[in-house]
Design an enzyme around this catalytic site. Structure first.
Site, PDB file in Angstrom:
ATOM      1  N   ASP A   9       7.043  33.862  84.787  1.00  0.00           N
ATOM      2  CA  ASP A   9       5.627  33.515  84.107  1.00  0.00           C
ATOM      3  C   ASP A   9       5.564  31.863  83.822  1.00  0.00           C
ATOM      4  OD1 ASP A   9       3.529  33.629  82.224  1.00  0.00           O
ATOM      5  OD2 ASP A   9       4.945  32.922  80.520  1.00  0.00           O
ATOM      6  N   ASP A  11       3.369  29.282  81.550  1.00  0.00           N
ATOM      7  CA  ASP A  11       3.680  29.018  80.017  1.00  0.00           C
ATOM      8  C   ASP A  11       4.568  29.588  79.217  1.00  0.00           C
ATOM      9  OD1 ASP A  11       1.533  27.704  81.233  1.00  0.00           O
ATOM     10  OD2 ASP A  11      -0.075  28.252  79.671  1.00  0.00           O
ATOM     11  N   ASP A 171       8.226  35.198  78.870  1.00  0.00           N
ATOM     12  CA  ASP A 171       8.542  35.053  77.355  1.00  0.00           C
ATOM     13  C   ASP A 171       8.098  35.972  76.492  1.00  0.00           C
ATOM     14  OD1 ASP A 171       6.264  32.757  76.072  1.00  0.00           O
ATOM     15  OD2 ASP A 171       6.057  33.583  78.107  1.00  0.00           O
TER      16      ASP A 171
END
Length: 227
Positions: A9, A11, A171
């Site tokens: 991922d 951001d 995240d």
């Protein structure tokens, strides 16, 4: 034979973009004459793209949005963000070393993000990291996006990787759910943008620093997935 692959991922995982996303969110809130959001508030709103972030931030201040106003504020947000790339955004500690570690071990690297593709490419280019990634797929790269598992599996295909020797790193619950639906093991970082601890979403493993993302860990999780 296809090579093993790590899919990240963006951001909150590879790059700490929170300062710039927060600045752009507050730029759009100012246009609605609403109170600026602090970092704690930002964590409650982030994770599903700019449109949802703006909606949540307005709802938190008891303000509803019609479609036209929502579209206007999203454009303000995106224009502000795009005009300031890379801004204050930087790779998390240990990211550069982890990239080198997996490249040396023969892994392909890719990015699968719900950020728009153009902004993702611009950010990675501005940070001098483009050459490391075989594919960078955003929310508009395909006709589907995370948590649809095809976003992940098509990113792997686009990169030329082996889906049976793949690992996701993210995240959020979205990242974890996407990887699980694709049958791919997932490592969650616990320093990203979520107001719940990632352990609640039952990833394959949790790390607190990229130094812990070792080739040995990746190989163990891929073997355990039983492909």
């Amino acid at each position: 034979m296809s090579r093993p692959i790590i899919v990240f991922d963006l951001d909150g995982t590879l790059i700490d973009t929170a300062p710039d996303l927060l600045d752009s969110l507050n730029h759009s809130l100012a246009a609605s004459e609403l109170t600026a959001v602090d970092e704690a508030g930002f964590r409650r709103f982030v994770g599903h793209g700019g449109r949802v972030m703006i909606e949540r931030a307005h709802a938190a201040q008891q303000r509803s949005l019609d479609v036209a106003e929502h579209d206007r504020l999203l454009k303000l947000f995106l224009d502000h963000y795009t005009d300031n790339i890379p801004g204050k955004s930087r790779p998390y500690p240990g990211v550069i070393e982890a990239i080198a570690r997996f490249e040396k071990a023969g892994y392909l690297l890719a990015i699968c993000t719900n950020k728009y593709e153009a902004n993702s490419l611009a950010l990675i280019e501005a940070l001098g990291l483009t050459r490391h990634f075989a594919a960078i797929a955003g929310q508009d790269t395909f006709a589907f996006r995370k948590p649809d598992p095809r976003h992940l599996t098509e990113t792997i295909r686009l990169a030329g990787g082996d889906a049976h020797r793949a690992l996701m790193v993210g995240d959020s619950q979205t990242d974890i759910d996407t990887a699980k639906a694709a049958g791919i093991p997932v490592v969650a970082v616990d320093f990203g943008y979520t107001d719940r601890h990632v352990r609640e979403f039952e990833p394959s493993a949790v790390i607190s620093h990229f130094d812990a993302l070792t080739v040995e860990l990746a190989e163990r999780l891929i073997r355990a997935a039983g492909h």
